[in-house]
Scaffold this motif. Structure first.
Motif, PDB file in Angstrom:
ATOM      1  N   MET A 127      43.936  31.302  54.044  1.00 39.65           N
ATOM      2  CA  MET A 127      43.409  31.477  52.613  1.00 39.65           C
ATOM      3  C   MET A 127      42.148  32.406  51.761  1.00 39.65           C
ATOM      4  O   MET A 127      42.140  32.394  51.088  1.00 39.65           O
ATOM      5  N   LYS A 128      41.363  32.380  53.078  1.00 38.66           N
ATOM      6  CA  LYS A 128      40.010  33.499  53.040  1.00 38.66           C
ATOM      7  C   LYS A 128      40.354  34.485  53.100  1.00 38.66           C
ATOM      8  O   LYS A 128      39.863  35.644  53.029  1.00 38.66           O
ATOM      9  N   SER A 129      41.220  35.123  53.190  1.00 39.28           N
ATOM     10  CA  SER A 129      41.429  36.831  53.669  1.00 39.28           C
ATOM     11  C   SER A 129      41.926  36.598  52.108  1.00 39.28           C
ATOM     12  O   SER A 129      42.051  37.833  51.733  1.00 39.28           O
ATOM     13  N   ILE A 130      43.676  36.050  51.558  1.00 39.17           N
ATOM     14  CA  ILE A 130      43.624  35.760  49.670  1.00 39.17           C
ATOM     15  C   ILE A 130      42.153  35.926  49.678  1.00 39.17           C
ATOM     16  O   ILE A 130      42.340  36.906  48.838  1.00 39.17           O
ATOM     17  N   TYR A 131      41.098  34.864  49.387  1.00 42.36           N
ATOM     18  CA  TYR A 131      40.100  35.201  48.038  1.00 42.36           C
ATOM     19  C   TYR A 131      39.261  36.177  49.062  1.00 42.36           C
ATOM     20  O   TYR A 131      38.923  36.765  47.515  1.00 42.36           O
ATOM     21  N   ALA A 132      38.892  36.643  49.577  1.00 47.25           N
ATOM     22  CA  ALA A 132      38.489  38.320  49.732  1.00 47.25           C
ATOM     23  C   ALA A 132      39.130  39.061  49.226  1.00 47.25           C
ATOM     24  O   ALA A 132      37.932  40.097  49.146  1.00 47.25           O
ATOM     25  N   ALA A 133      40.607  38.826  48.503  1.00 46.20           N
ATOM     26  CA  ALA A 133      40.695  40.160  47.846  1.00 46.20           C
ATOM     27  C   ALA A 133      40.916  40.065  46.594  1.00 46.20           C
ATOM     28  O   ALA A 133      40.962  40.975  45.357  1.00 46.20           O
ATOM     29  N   LEU A 134      40.544  39.007  46.212  1.00 41.63           N
ATOM     30  CA  LEU A 134      40.345  38.257  44.558  1.00 41.63           C
ATOM     31  C   LEU A 134      38.919  39.658  43.719  1.00 41.63           C
ATOM     32  O   LEU A 134      38.075  39.995  44.365  1.00 41.63           O
ATOM     33  N   PRO A 135      39.382  40.115  42.766  1.00 38.18           N
ATOM     34  CA  PRO A 135      38.416  40.427  41.527  1.00 38.18           C
ATOM     35  C   PRO A 135      37.525  39.670  41.454  1.00 38.18           C
ATOM     36  O   PRO A 135      37.696  38.709  41.205  1.00 38.18           O
ATOM     37  N   ASP A 136      36.986  40.022  40.957  1.00 34.88           N
ATOM     38  CA  ASP A 136      34.831  40.284  40.602  1.00 34.88           C
ATOM     39  C   ASP A 136      35.595  38.300  39.594  1.00 34.88           C
ATOM     40  O   ASP A 136      35.195  37.301  39.658  1.00 34.88           O
ATOM     41  N   ASP A 137      35.929  39.148  38.445  1.00 35.90           N
ATOM     42  CA  ASP A 137      36.388  37.651  37.158  1.00 35.90           C
ATOM     43  C   ASP A 137      37.943  37.292  37.266  1.00 35.90           C
ATOM     44  O   ASP A 137      38.192  36.673  36.890  1.00 35.90           O
ATOM     45  N   TRP A 138      38.746  37.014  38.979  1.00 32.85           N
ATOM     46  CA  TRP A 138      39.476  36.169  38.918  1.00 32.85           C
ATOM     47  C   TRP A 138      38.889  34.505  39.595  1.00 32.85           C
ATOM     48  O   TRP A 138      38.005  34.750  40.137  1.00 32.85           O
ATOM     49  N   ARG A 139      40.569  33.853  39.513  1.00 36.28           N
ATOM     50  CA  ARG A 139      39.896  32.586  39.691  1.00 36.28           C
ATOM     51  C   ARG A 139      41.318  32.260  40.783  1.00 36.28           C
ATOM     52  O   ARG A 139      42.733  33.487  40.858  1.00 36.28           O
ATOM     53  N   ILE A 140      41.535  31.710  42.040  1.00 33.83           N
ATOM     54  CA  ILE A 140      42.488  31.511  42.874  1.00 33.83           C
ATOM     55  C   ILE A 140      42.235  29.624  43.115  1.00 33.83           C
ATOM     56  O   ILE A 140      40.604  28.789  42.477  1.00 33.83           O
ATOM     57  N   TYR A 141      43.345  29.397  42.489  1.00 33.61           N
ATOM     58  CA  TYR A 141      43.952  27.702  41.979  1.00 33.61           C
ATOM     59  C   TYR A 141      44.876  27.739  43.410  1.00 33.61           C
ATOM     60  O   TYR A 141      46.195  28.737  43.359  1.00 33.61           O
ATOM     61  N   THR A 142      44.393  25.979  44.070  1.00 31.12           N
ATOM     62  CA  THR A 142      45.180  25.524  44.929  1.00 31.12           C
ATOM     63  C   THR A 142      45.638  24.795  44.558  1.00 31.12           C
ATOM     64  O   THR A 142      44.534  23.116  43.986  1.00 31.12           O
ATOM     65  N   GLU A 143      46.705  24.072  44.624  1.00 32.16           N
ATOM     66  CA  GLU A 143      47.733  23.007  44.458  1.00 32.16           C
ATOM     67  C   GLU A 143      48.447  22.267  45.592  1.00 32.16           C
ATOM     68  O   GLU A 143      48.679  22.542  46.442  1.00 32.16           O
ATOM     69  N   HIS A 144      47.554  20.843  45.102  1.00 33.78           N
ATOM     70  CA  HIS A 144      47.582  19.618  46.041  1.00 33.78           C
ATOM     71  C   HIS A 144      49.131  19.311  45.286  1.00 33.78           C
ATOM     72  O   HIS A 144      49.649  18.605  44.304  1.00 33.78           O
ATOM     73  N   LYS A 145      50.079  18.434  46.628  1.00 34.54           N
ATOM     74  CA  LYS A 145      51.791  17.770  46.705  1.00 34.54           C
ATOM     75  C   LYS A 145      51.238  16.883  48.029  1.00 34.54           C
ATOM     76  O   LYS A 145      50.932  17.013  49.209  1.00 34.54           O
TER      77      LYS A 145
END
Length: 429
Positions: free
Chosen positions: A203-221
């Motif tokens: 997830m840290k690798s994915i997070y590093a590629a986020l544009p500055d004005d983006w969010r990442i949502y993680t979903e629990h189940k």
């Protein structure tokens, strides 16, 4: 001017039949609310500005582990899905964004953007899929994806999420939702700490590629498809992930992803209080992750969730969680279910806006349990349908969603051009 799927004259004719009654109902409700010190037009304006995203996969017919029974006129591809979403948006005037699932909806991004813009639609969060194997992929996700023991498999899952970000950038999306089915089915099958460590690194690798004005949502189940243990199994773990990743990471709450009787509205409050509530997947459930129509089983719980949201909204002008439907329709016309669910989410929002916050706060401070709960019940018992219908009418939608949609004959028309799908397959869309 945007294109429409349903002939506007059909909508106008259906609205004309119901307008006189709506005016009477709206004025009557307005008088009642005025006695409570509530301006009905203020509530209507907020409801009119409310939007809930439609999931592209929701317009197809779902299924179970046992069977799937295709419906008439099912969408053949993402472009048919956009047409169906445009119908929902036209009639509800509350669903102006579509959430895509990759690779299910993979197509030329510029063509997708053009198809949606015809109807004035935009794109909500992108959804990655590493809980199923895509045709032609090298590594299988049978034993996990972002948390897999094999580094190559983890890297494949990371690259898929990066691809979703790139597609979303072209479409104008501003978020990525990541849900994984990773976990285990037998005690001892995995090392819990190692598995979670792999997930965080991925997830840290994915997070590093986020544009500055983006969010990442993680979903629990809590469970499924892993039944003994799940990597992101509850809101506490989800909160840890969001804190570990950084300020652009938020928790997404799916109403069906909790054990029966869990106090979801309190989870909403906790995540919001500490700045990590990102948004919702709205649906309903009776036994587990049933993905039933929002508000169809426990509408009071939906209202209680929105009671928390409105309370926070009144204290923080920058609080804007994402709203999306996430449902599977096995026995209904998906368009009908999604329209009525969008209206029910709006209904819960409108009812929450009616709560007398001063009376509620006083009762809470005075430890008056009955007065406090009665303040909520009074708002919940109020029939806000005239507000919803008037908001739709003034925005160009339909007073009667179901009646107008059926009068349009849309399902029969698309059934003539969309080939019937053979029954007998299993699994959700």
């Amino acid at each position: 001017m945007t294109d429409t799927i349903i002939d506007p004259t059909v909508v106008e004719a259906e609205n004309a039949r119901r307008l006189a009654d709506l005016n009477v109902d709206y004025d009557t409700l307005g008088e009642r609310l005025d006695r409570r010190g509530i301006a009905i037009d203020t509530i209507k304006a907020k409801v009119a500005g409310f939007n809930v995203a439609v999931p592209s996969w929701g317009v197809g017919t779902g299924g179970t582990r046992f069977a799937r029974f295709p419906g008439l006129g099912e969408p053949r591809d993402i472009f048919d899905k956009i047409d169906d979403c445009a119908v929902i948006a036209q009639l509800t005037q509350a669903t102006n964004t579509v959430s895509l699932h990759i690779p299910w909806d993979k197509a030329d991004a510029n063509r997708l953007k053009q198809a949606a813009s015809r109807f004035g639609l935009g794109f909500d969060a992108m959804n990655s899929n590493t809980f199923a194997d895509a045709k032609g992929q090298l590594q299988s996700y049978k034993f996990g994806s972002l948390s897999h023991a094999d580094k190559g498999t983890r890297q494949q899952a990371i690259e898929h999420n990066l691809e979703c970000i790139e597609i979303g950038k072209t479409l104008g999306s501003k978020a990525l939702t990541v849900w994984i089915g990773d976990g285990s089915n037998f005690p001892g099958q995995v090392n819990f700490a190692n598995q979670f460590g792999h997930y965080l690194d991925s997830m840290k690798s994915i997070y590093a590629a986020l544009p500055d004005d983006w969010r990442i949502y993680t979903e629990h189940k809590m469970y499924e498809p892993a039944f003994y243990s799940t990597v992101v199994q509850d809101w506490g773990t989800n909160y840890l992930i969001a804190k570990e990743l950084g300020e652009k990471a938020y928790c997404l709450v799916d109403l069906g992803h909790h054990a029966p009787n869990v106090n979801i509205e309190m989870i909403v409050s906790r995540l919001a209080q500490f700045g990590k509530l990102g948004g919702f997947h709205f649906n309903d459930s009776k036994y587990g992750d049933d993905d039933l129509d929002a508000g169809s089983i426990d509408p009071y719980r939906l209202f209680l969730v929105f009671n928390e949201l409105v309370d926070i909204e009144g204290k923080d002008a920058n609080f804007h969680p994402a709203h999306m439907l996430d449902q599977s329709h096995n026995v209904t016309d998906p368009i009908e279910s999604l329209m009525l669910s969008a209206a029910d989410v709006q209904r819960a929002y409108a009812q929450a806006l009616l709560v007398d916050r001063k009376t509620l706060a006083a009762a809470q401070s005075g430890n008056d349990a009955l007065a406090a709960t009665e303040a909520l019940r009074q708002a919940y018992r109020t029939d806000v349908e005239p507000i919803l219908a008037m908001a739709r009418l003034e925005n160009g939608g339909a007073i009667d969603l179901l009646g107008t949609y059926r009068a349009s004959g849309y399902r029969a028309k698309v059934s003539e051009v969309r080939p019937a799908i053979e029954a007998g397959s299993s699994g959700i869309v």
